[in-house]
Design a protein around this motif. Structure first.
Motif, PDB file in Angstrom:
ATOM      1  N   VAL A 141     -34.337  17.331  50.639  1.00  0.00           N
ATOM      2  CA  VAL A 141     -32.986  17.799  50.334  1.00  0.00           C
ATOM      3  C   VAL A 141     -32.077  17.403  51.491  1.00  0.00           C
ATOM      4  O   VAL A 141     -32.422  17.611  52.648  1.00  0.00           O
ATOM      5  N   ASN A 142     -30.919  16.813  51.177  1.00  0.00           N
ATOM      6  CA  ASN A 142     -29.947  16.550  52.231  1.00  0.00           C
ATOM      7  C   ASN A 142     -28.575  17.139  51.913  1.00  0.00           C
ATOM      8  O   ASN A 142     -27.611  16.886  52.619  1.00  0.00           O
ATOM      9  N   ARG A 143     -28.492  17.939  50.850  1.00  0.00           N
ATOM     10  CA  ARG A 143     -27.257  18.635  50.509  1.00  0.00           C
ATOM     11  C   ARG A 143     -27.577  20.004  49.903  1.00  0.00           C
ATOM     12  O   ARG A 143     -28.479  20.119  49.077  1.00  0.00           O
ATOM     13  N   VAL A 144     -26.842  21.009  50.351  1.00  0.00           N
ATOM     14  CA  VAL A 144     -26.866  22.296  49.664  1.00  0.00           C
ATOM     15  C   VAL A 144     -25.632  22.281  48.773  1.00  0.00           C
ATOM     16  O   VAL A 144     -24.505  22.223  49.257  1.00  0.00           O
ATOM     17  N   ILE A 145     -25.846  22.292  47.474  1.00  0.00           N
ATOM     18  CA  ILE A 145     -24.758  22.102  46.524  1.00  0.00           C
ATOM     19  C   ILE A 145     -23.973  23.387  46.327  1.00  0.00           C
ATOM     20  O   ILE A 145     -22.742  23.393  46.370  1.00  0.00           O
ATOM     21  N   SER A 146     -24.679  24.484  46.109  1.00  0.00           N
ATOM     22  CA  SER A 146     -23.997  25.753  45.890  1.00  0.00           C
ATOM     23  C   SER A 146     -24.974  26.900  46.070  1.00  0.00           C
ATOM     24  O   SER A 146     -26.186  26.703  46.119  1.00  0.00           O
ATOM     25  N   ALA A 147     -24.406  28.072  46.184  1.00  0.00           N
ATOM     26  CA  ALA A 147     -25.209  29.294  46.241  1.00  0.00           C
ATOM     27  C   ALA A 147     -24.415  30.393  45.562  1.00  0.00           C
ATOM     28  O   ALA A 147     -23.183  30.416  45.625  1.00  0.00           O
ATOM     29  N   GLY A 148     -25.102  31.277  44.906  1.00  0.00           N
ATOM     30  CA  GLY A 148     -24.432  32.383  44.232  1.00  0.00           C
ATOM     31  C   GLY A 148     -25.370  33.565  44.099  1.00  0.00           C
ATOM     32  O   GLY A 148     -26.588  33.417  44.169  1.00  0.00           O
ATOM     33  N   ALA A 149     -24.772  34.720  43.933  1.00  0.00           N
ATOM     34  CA  ALA A 149     -25.552  35.955  43.783  1.00  0.00           C
ATOM     35  C   ALA A 149     -25.168  36.622  42.478  1.00  0.00           C
ATOM     36  O   ALA A 149     -23.996  36.625  42.092  1.00  0.00           O
ATOM     37  N   ASP A 150     -26.159  37.185  41.795  1.00  0.00           N
ATOM     38  CA  ASP A 150     -25.888  37.894  40.549  1.00  0.00           C
ATOM     39  C   ASP A 150     -26.142  39.391  40.679  1.00  0.00           C
ATOM     40  O   ASP A 150     -26.159  40.106  39.706  1.00  0.00           O
ATOM     41  N   GLY A 151     -26.336  39.859  41.891  1.00  0.00           N
ATOM     42  CA  GLY A 151     -26.599  41.273  42.117  1.00  0.00           C
ATOM     43  C   GLY A 151     -28.064  41.571  42.363  1.00  0.00           C
ATOM     44  O   GLY A 151     -28.402  42.536  43.028  1.00  0.00           O
ATOM     45  N   ALA A 152     -28.949  40.746  41.825  1.00  0.00           N
ATOM     46  CA  ALA A 152     -30.383  40.967  42.015  1.00  0.00           C
ATOM     47  C   ALA A 152     -31.029  39.823  42.782  1.00  0.00           C
ATOM     48  O   ALA A 152     -32.017  40.029  43.476  1.00  0.00           O
ATOM     49  N   THR A 153     -30.491  38.619  42.646  1.00  0.00           N
ATOM     50  CA  THR A 153     -31.067  37.458  43.314  1.00  0.00           C
ATOM     51  C   THR A 153     -29.963  36.569  43.868  1.00  0.00           C
ATOM     52  O   THR A 153     -28.807  36.681  43.490  1.00  0.00           O
ATOM     53  N   ILE A 154     -30.368  35.675  44.747  1.00  0.00           N
ATOM     54  CA  ILE A 154     -29.484  34.647  45.281  1.00  0.00           C
ATOM     55  C   ILE A 154     -30.068  33.323  44.827  1.00  0.00           C
ATOM     56  O   ILE A 154     -31.254  33.054  45.033  1.00  0.00           O
ATOM     57  N   CYS A 155     -29.244  32.498  44.178  1.00  0.00           N
ATOM     58  CA  CYS A 155     -29.692  31.194  43.697  1.00  0.00           C
ATOM     59  C   CYS A 155     -29.018  30.120  44.533  1.00  0.00           C
ATOM     60  O   CYS A 155     -27.793  30.105  44.668  1.00  0.00           O
ATOM     61  N   VAL A 156     -29.822  29.218  45.091  1.00  0.00           N
ATOM     62  CA  VAL A 156     -29.318  28.123  45.909  1.00  0.00           C
ATOM     63  C   VAL A 156     -29.691  26.816  45.209  1.00  0.00           C
ATOM     64  O   VAL A 156     -30.869  26.568  44.942  1.00  0.00           O
ATOM     65  N   SER A 166     -23.863   1.616  43.546  1.00  0.00           N
ATOM     66  CA  SER A 166     -22.834   2.449  42.929  1.00  0.00           C
ATOM     67  C   SER A 166     -22.271   3.392  43.979  1.00  0.00           C
ATOM     68  O   SER A 166     -22.708   3.401  45.129  1.00  0.00           O
ATOM     69  N   GLU A 167     -21.310   4.188  43.579  1.00  0.00           N
ATOM     70  CA  GLU A 167     -20.829   5.246  44.461  1.00  0.00           C
ATOM     71  C   GLU A 167     -21.973   6.228  44.682  1.00  0.00           C
ATOM     72  O   GLU A 167     -22.796   6.436  43.784  1.00  0.00           O
ATOM     73  N   PRO A 168     -22.056   6.850  45.861  1.00  0.00           N
ATOM     74  CA  PRO A 168     -23.115   7.841  46.087  1.00  0.00           C
ATOM     75  C   PRO A 168     -23.029   8.986  45.072  1.00  0.00           C
ATOM     76  O   PRO A 168     -21.936   9.403  44.697  1.00  0.00           O
ATOM     77  N   VAL A 169     -24.179   9.432  44.629  1.00  0.00           N
ATOM     78  CA  VAL A 169     -24.284  10.519  43.663  1.00  0.00           C
ATOM     79  C   VAL A 169     -25.167  11.599  44.263  1.00  0.00           C
ATOM     80  O   VAL A 169     -26.176  11.304  44.886  1.00  0.00           O
ATOM     81  N   VAL A 170     -24.781  12.867  44.079  1.00  0.00           N
ATOM     82  CA  VAL A 170     -25.628  13.975  44.511  1.00  0.00           C
ATOM     83  C   VAL A 170     -26.357  14.501  43.280  1.00  0.00           C
ATOM     84  O   VAL A 170     -25.743  14.885  42.294  1.00  0.00           O
ATOM     85  N   THR A 171     -27.678  14.477  43.344  1.00  0.00           N
ATOM     86  CA  THR A 171     -28.521  14.914  42.244  1.00  0.00           C
ATOM     87  C   THR A 171     -29.174  16.245  42.599  1.00  0.00           C
ATOM     88  O   THR A 171     -29.734  16.381  43.690  1.00  0.00           O
ATOM     89  N   VAL A 172     -29.089  17.226  41.686  1.00  0.00           N
ATOM     90  CA  VAL A 172     -29.798  18.494  41.909  1.00  0.00           C
ATOM     91  C   VAL A 172     -31.283  18.204  41.818  1.00  0.00           C
ATOM     92  O   VAL A 172     -31.764  17.631  40.850  1.00  0.00           O
ATOM     93  N   CYS A 173     -32.015  18.558  42.878  1.00  0.00           N
ATOM     94  CA  CYS A 173     -33.450  18.273  42.887  1.00  0.00           C
ATOM     95  C   CYS A 173     -34.300  19.544  42.893  1.00  0.00           C
ATOM     96  O   CYS A 173     -35.489  19.473  42.648  1.00  0.00           O
ATOM     97  N   ASP A 174     -33.671  20.694  43.158  1.00  0.00           N
ATOM     98  CA  ASP A 174     -34.426  21.943  43.122  1.00  0.00           C
ATOM     99  C   ASP A 174     -33.460  23.114  43.123  1.00  0.00           C
ATOM    100  O   ASP A 174     -32.317  22.987  43.559  1.00  0.00           O
ATOM    101  N   LYS A 175     -33.921  24.236  42.609  1.00  0.00           N
ATOM    102  CA  LYS A 175     -33.152  25.478  42.632  1.00  0.00           C
ATOM    103  C   LYS A 175     -34.042  26.544  43.244  1.00  0.00           C
ATOM    104  O   LYS A 175     -35.162  26.759  42.800  1.00  0.00           O
ATOM    105  N   LEU A 176     -33.533  27.170  44.277  1.00  0.00           N
ATOM    106  CA  LEU A 176     -34.279  28.189  45.000  1.00  0.00           C
ATOM    107  C   LEU A 176     -33.688  29.542  44.624  1.00  0.00           C
ATOM    108  O   LEU A 176     -32.490  29.777  44.826  1.00  0.00           O
ATOM    109  N   VAL A 177     -34.478  30.420  44.049  1.00  0.00           N
ATOM    110  CA  VAL A 177     -34.023  31.751  43.659  1.00  0.00           C
ATOM    111  C   VAL A 177     -34.735  32.763  44.543  1.00  0.00           C
ATOM    112  O   VAL A 177     -35.966  32.818  44.580  1.00  0.00           O
TER     113      VAL A 177
END
Length: 104
Positions: free
Chosen positions: A23-38, A55-66
Motif C-alpha cells: 500500500v502506498n496510499r491511504v484513500i479514506s477512513a470513516g467510522a460508523d459508530g461500531a467500527t473504523i474502515c480504512v 497512462s495517468e497514474p491511477v490509485v487502485t483500492v487494494c484492501d479495506k481494513l475494518v
C-alpha cells in the motif's frame, strides 16, 4: 492504593500463508459508530497495450481494513511509536538534533 494485575497478552499465531499487501496510499477512513474502515490503495501507472505509452497514474483500492475502536487506537499507537523510532516523525530529542527523515 489498589494494584491492578497486568493484562494477559494474547497468544499470536502468524500464518505463513497470509500474503502481504503493498500500500502506498491511504484513500479514506470513516467510522460508523461500531467500527473504523480504512480504504488502502496503491498508485499505479498503467501502460496502453497498443501504444505502449504510460497512462495517468491511477490509485487502485487494494484492501479495506475494518477495525474496532480499540484496534484502531492500538494501531495508531504502534504506528506512532514505530515511525518515531525509525526517524520519520520527530520526537523531542530528534527534533533538537535535526535528524528527522522526510516522507514524500
Amino acid at each position: 492504593m489498589t494494584k491492578h494485575p497486568m493484562p494477559k497478552r494474547d497468544k499470536v499465531v502468524n500464518w505463513d500463508t497470509v500474503e502481504p499487501v503493498y500500500v502506498n496510499r491511504v484513500i479514506s477512513a470513516g467510522a460508523d459508530g461500531a467500527t473504523i474502515c480504512v480504504n488502502l490503495g496503491r498508485q499505479e501507472v498503467r501502460y496502453d497495450e497498443l501504444e505502449g505509452q504510460p497512462s495517468e497514474p491511477v490509485v487502485t483500492v487494494c484492501d479495506k481494513l475494518v477495525l474496532t475502536p480499540k484496534a484502531a487506537a492500538d494501531l495508531a499507537n504502534i504506528l506512532t511509536r514505530t515511525l518515531a523510532q525509525a526517524g520519520y516523525i520527530p520526537s523531542e530529542k530528534k527534533a533538537l538534533l535535526g535528524k528527522e527523515k522526510v516522507i514524500n
